[in-house]
Write a protein that holds these residues in place. Structure first.
Motif, mmCIF file in Angstrom:
data_model
loop_
_atom_site.group_PDB
_atom_site.id
_atom_site.type_symbol
_atom_site.label_atom_id
_atom_site.label_comp_id
_atom_site.label_asym_id
_atom_site.label_seq_id
_atom_site.Cartn_x
_atom_site.Cartn_y
_atom_site.Cartn_z
ATOM 1 N N LEU A 29 3.283 5.858 -2.908
ATOM 2 C CA LEU A 29 4.444 6.580 -3.420
ATOM 3 C C LEU A 29 4.421 6.659 -4.946
ATOM 4 N N LYS A 30 3.981 5.549 -5.580
ATOM 5 C CA LYS A 30 3.872 5.565 -7.039
ATOM 6 C C LYS A 30 2.867 6.613 -7.503
ATOM 7 N N LYS A 31 1.769 6.710 -6.753
ATOM 8 C CA LYS A 31 0.744 7.690 -7.117
ATOM 9 C C LYS A 31 1.276 9.106 -6.983
ATOM 10 N N ILE A 32 1.989 9.344 -5.858
ATOM 11 C CA ILE A 32 2.574 10.672 -5.655
ATOM 12 C C ILE A 32 3.599 10.986 -6.736
ATOM 13 N N THR A 33 4.425 9.968 -7.054
ATOM 14 C CA THR A 33 5.446 10.168 -8.096
ATOM 15 C C THR A 33 4.790 10.449 -9.441
ATOM 16 N N GLY A 34 3.711 9.724 -9.735
ATOM 17 C CA GLY A 34 3.006 9.940 -11.005
ATOM 18 C C GLY A 34 2.398 11.327 -11.080
ATOM 19 N N ALA A 93 0.829 -1.202 0.000
ATOM 20 C CA ALA A 93 0.000 0.000 0.000
ATOM 21 C C ALA A 93 0.865 1.255 0.000
ATOM 22 N N GLU A 94 1.965 1.217 0.766
ATOM 23 C CA GLU A 94 2.870 2.373 0.806
ATOM 24 C C GLU A 94 3.558 2.574 -0.540
#
Length: 230
Positions: free
Chosen positions: A204-209, A199-200
């Protein structure tokens, strides 16, 4: 919520570890004792079984029960020490073999041959007559040391087929169940940790995207500035 769930799982794991320690403390000595007794019975089928130099024997008659508070009674578990080089005296309570039966009676007379104690006359404290047989030192197993009241009845039960199965089976099954529950709890904790990590990573992937998309939009804005009307 995740912290609370993790705390509950850690508490459950600690409780299982404590349970495992308790089971080992309770059942492993019993299991070791049972295995030792079985081996002794196989090696010496016509003799009482000893454990760490002591013969634990169950009293099955009241021949020594003369009514005193410390009398040996039917159902007691008595502890008999090996005789080794000890010299017996009148008044000692001994255990000896007679016709393949272990008998625990008191020495009431010692007859000597050539100046050496050789023949022992015994009697049960509750009996009126002396024992008809005469005992030599070769027949003597040991000397009475102490008793545990009425524990012998439990021992007799464990010597039955059902008792043997329970006495050996319960420790083994308990340890197997403990190991199964421990593995299951560890697996649940690992799955919980893995899920939290995944989930973390997804977060992080979402934030990076989102950050990459924002930078891309800014680059497009700089390359194509807005046109002014003349």
């Amino acid at each position: 919520m995740k912290t609370e769930n993790c705390g509950k799982k850690n508490l459950k794991n600690k409780c299982l570890s404590l349970l495992g320690i308790v089971l080992c403390v309770l059942f492993l000595p019993i299991l070791i004792f049972n295995i030792t007794v079985l081996i002794e019975m196989i090696i010496h089928p016509n003799q009482p079984t000893s454990f760490l130099g002591v013969y634990p024997l169950v009293v099955i008659t009241d021949s020594m029960d003369d009514g005193r508070e410390d009398a040996i009674r039917k159902g007691d578990l008595i502890l008999v020490d090996k005789l080794n080089d000890r010299e017996l005296k009148v008044g000692d309570i001994i255990t000896y073999m007679y016709n393949n039966i272990a008998i625990t009676h008191r020495v009431i007379r010692i007859d000597s041959i050539d100046g050496k104690p050789s023949i022992y006359v015994t009697k049960g404290d509750a009996n009126q007559l002396y024992d008809d047989w005469r005992i030599t030192k070769e027949n003597i197993i040991g000397i009475y040391d102490d008793r545990i009241p009425q524990v012998g009845r439990v021992i007799l039960f464990f010597q039955t087929p059902i008792g043997m199965v329970l006495c050996i089976g319960i420790p083994v099954v308990s340890l197997i169940l403990y190991d199964f529950m421990r593995r299951r709890t560890v697996s649940e904790i690992n799955n919980h940790v893995t899920g939290a990590l995944q989930a973390e990573i997804d977060r992080l992937k979402k934030i990076t995207g989102e950050f990459s998309e924002s930078i891309h939009q800014e680059e497009n804005s700089s390359e194509n500035p807005p046109q002014r009307n003349p």
